[in-house]
Design an enzyme around this catalytic site. Sequence first.
Site, PDB file in Angstrom:
ATOM      1  CG  PHE A 128      -1.974   1.014   1.198  1.00 21.73           C
ATOM      2  CD1 PHE A 128      -3.194   0.732   0.597  1.00 21.73           C
ATOM      3  CD2 PHE A 128      -1.783   2.267   1.750  1.00 21.73           C
ATOM      4  CE1 PHE A 128      -4.195   1.694   0.555  1.00 21.73           C
ATOM      5  CE2 PHE A 128      -2.778   3.227   1.708  1.00 21.73           C
ATOM      6  CZ  PHE A 128      -3.990   2.947   1.108  1.00 21.73           C
ATOM      7  CG  ASP A 200      -0.051  -2.109   6.957  1.00 18.82           C
ATOM      8  OD1 ASP A 200      -1.190  -2.401   7.376  1.00 18.82           O
ATOM      9  OD2 ASP A 200       0.190  -1.073   6.325  1.00 18.82           O
ATOM     10  NE  ARG A 374      -9.845  -3.108  -2.420  1.00 19.35           N
ATOM     11  CZ  ARG A 374      -9.298  -2.346  -1.463  1.00 19.35           C
ATOM     12  NH1 ARG A 374      -8.148  -2.667  -0.955  1.00 19.35           N
ATOM     13  NH2 ARG A 374      -9.905  -1.259  -1.048  1.00 19.35           N
TER      14      ARG A 374
HETATM   15  C1  LIG Z   1      -5.759   1.286   4.354  1.00 18.01           C
HETATM   16  C2  LIG Z   1      -4.297   1.064   4.506  1.00 18.01           C
HETATM   17  C3  LIG Z   1      -3.485   2.045   5.086  1.00 18.01           C
HETATM   18  C4  LIG Z   1      -4.085   3.356   5.469  1.00 18.01           C
HETATM   19  O1  LIG Z   1      -3.261   4.247   6.104  1.00 18.01           O
HETATM   20  P1  LIG Z   1      -3.902   5.574   6.695  1.00 18.01           P
HETATM   21  O2  LIG Z   1      -2.812   6.236   7.393  1.00 18.01           O
HETATM   22  O3  LIG Z   1      -5.070   5.192   7.542  1.00 18.01           O
HETATM   23  O4  LIG Z   1      -4.423   6.386   5.536  1.00 18.01           O
HETATM   24  C5  LIG Z   1      -2.142   1.745   5.290  1.00 18.01           C
HETATM   25  N1  LIG Z   1      -1.630   0.545   4.908  1.00 18.01           N
HETATM   26  C6  LIG Z   1      -2.396  -0.405   4.320  1.00 18.01           C
HETATM   27  C7  LIG Z   1      -1.798  -1.725   3.930  1.00 18.01           C
HETATM   28  C8  LIG Z   1      -3.736  -0.162   4.085  1.00 18.01           C
HETATM   29  O5  LIG Z   1      -4.496  -1.086   3.495  1.00 18.01           O
END
Ligand SMILES: *Cc1c(COP(=O)(O)O)cnc(C)c1O
Length: 415
Positions: A128, A200, A374
Amino acid sequence: MTTPTTRDDCAQLDAADPLNTLRDEFVLPDGVIYLDGNSLGAPPRAARSRVLVMVDDEWGEGLIRSWNTAGWFDKPTALGDRLAPLIGAGRGEVVVCDSTSINLFKVFNAALRMRPGRKVVVAESAAFPTDLYVMEGAAGLLEGYERRLISPGGPGLDDVLDEDVAVVVLSHVDYRTGLMHDMAAVTAQVHHHGALVVWDLCHSAGALPVRLNDCAADFAVGCTYKYLNGGPGSPAFAFVATRHQNDAHQPLSGWHGHADPFAFITDYKPAPGISRFRSGTPQLLSYAPLEASLDIWERADLAQVRAKSEALTNLFVDLVERECAGLGLSIASPRRVEQRGSQIALRHAGSYPVMQALIDRGVIGDFRAPDLMRFGFTPLYLRFVDVWDAVQVLREVLVSEAWRDDRYTHRSTVT
Ligand SMILES: *Cc1c(COP(=O)(O)O)cnc(C)c1O
């Protein structure tokens, strides 16, 4: 399980579903099949009253006193302890505050400082993007770091791990394809080279049982607005294993992470334990819906959540293959259920307009560039008949080519 042949078969699966009473705890609009709980979970019914209590009673009546009397000051650690069982963490190992991006900055920096002399960080090229961007920003504040990228088709962990690697950041479940890492095996592999790993959990917390301590995980971050249904902008979480806490120093060293915040002294001294991962004043109003959600989670058995998630994704895959054969779809998620999270990605030449046509018909999923539709399957409130109905709508959109309508090509900011 053999694929149900009729909608009635799916209704029978719903009747036998041990989680089927939890759907009533959520607000879901009529005429909508919600397959985007992996982006923004549905509101718990009790969220509204919890917010009103906070605004009318705690804020309106209690005013400043509520920092003590309503437990405001301790909310980040109190909610952390409530969330901990969902991710296989213990008491005092989780704090709920800030965003995932900010918490990643904190734990990534803390991990880097615990491996002085090692100058390599490892990330996934398909991570991400915020994870990559935050790592870039954080490593950029320090001198001489090298980034090594891994990907399913390219170099793997085996190719990049050596004694120069300080920290590896991985998504437990990939946000696009749903591919899931074997957390125990990967953590052991990273530790074998003396490095630390940051997981994560954005797409696994609330989607499946996560076992951070069983896997000897070091650090983790994740959000609460996806499968955990905490609401838009709800606070994220950070996990730091107890064994690391007193060696871990994070750079956003604000007063709420101080050992004695109300002493108002000049120098920073980190609080013992997980509290040092706090920074400043928590966004308290955003905690209220999450509390309503955690009330529901305390009633959910995670083994049942995973079993239903597997059944829902299997059903979707089987029905797509049967009902939509020859209509230009391919499945981009792992075929083996134990290798994926609670989502299925489909590829189609017209993925963006097809998804817009689905949303127009009440089947809400999302689109992820460059070419994926998705679909998220949230076991707390999704029914087997919803999966059946969604596939029928998908088939109709593809057979009729309704998605070719011009109005479905306009790209909004959020896809
Ligand atoms: C949704 C998501 C985020 C979101 O980060 P924010 O700081 O809440 O915007 C981060 N990492 C992953 C893998 C995600 O799916």
